[in-house]
Design a protein around this motif. Structure first.
Motif, PDB file in Angstrom:
ATOM      1  N   SER A   2     -35.393 -11.905  29.516  1.00 43.80           N
ATOM      2  CA  SER A   2     -35.025 -10.693  30.659  1.00 43.80           C
ATOM      3  C   SER A   2     -33.498  -9.764  30.302  1.00 43.80           C
ATOM      4  N   LYS A   3     -32.944  -9.385  31.264  1.00 43.12           N
ATOM      5  CA  LYS A   3     -32.020  -8.634  31.444  1.00 43.12           C
ATOM      6  C   LYS A   3     -30.987  -9.305  31.218  1.00 43.12           C
ATOM      7  N   SER A   4     -29.264  -8.877  31.169  1.00 44.33           N
ATOM      8  CA  SER A   4     -28.291  -9.378  31.539  1.00 44.33           C
ATOM      9  C   SER A   4     -27.357  -8.045  31.627  1.00 44.33           C
TER      10      SER A   4
END
Ligand code: SF4
Length: 71
Positions: A2-4
């Motif tokens: 996942s990305k932030s």
């Protein structure tokens, strides 16, 4: 994976930027200034009174304009 997204005020120059860091050698009284670098990618900063061409920070508005998004 996942990305932030990390949100900060976009600086106009490296001076005063959250990620601008001084590098020193030695300790205590023998501590000597060596250079400035960007903590995001470790590159040396030559002129802190401007923003580098390789700066990784992007303004949301800048990205929206490049993609032809709504204003
Ligand atoms: S290159 Fe960009 S992120 Fe790095 S210190 Fe300069 S303004 Fe900050």
């Amino acid at each position: 994976m996942s990305k932030s997204v990390f949100i900060v005020d976009t600086p106009n120059q490296c001076a005063g930027c959250l990620f601008c860091e001084n590098e020193y050698t030695g300790e205590g009284m023998n501590r000597e200034y060596v250079t400035l670098y960007c903590r995001l990618n470790g590159y040396e900063i030559k002129n802190i009174e401007s923003k580098t061409d390789w700066c990784l920070l992007r303004s949301f508005h800048e990205k929206k304009r490049k993609q032809g998004g709504r204003k």
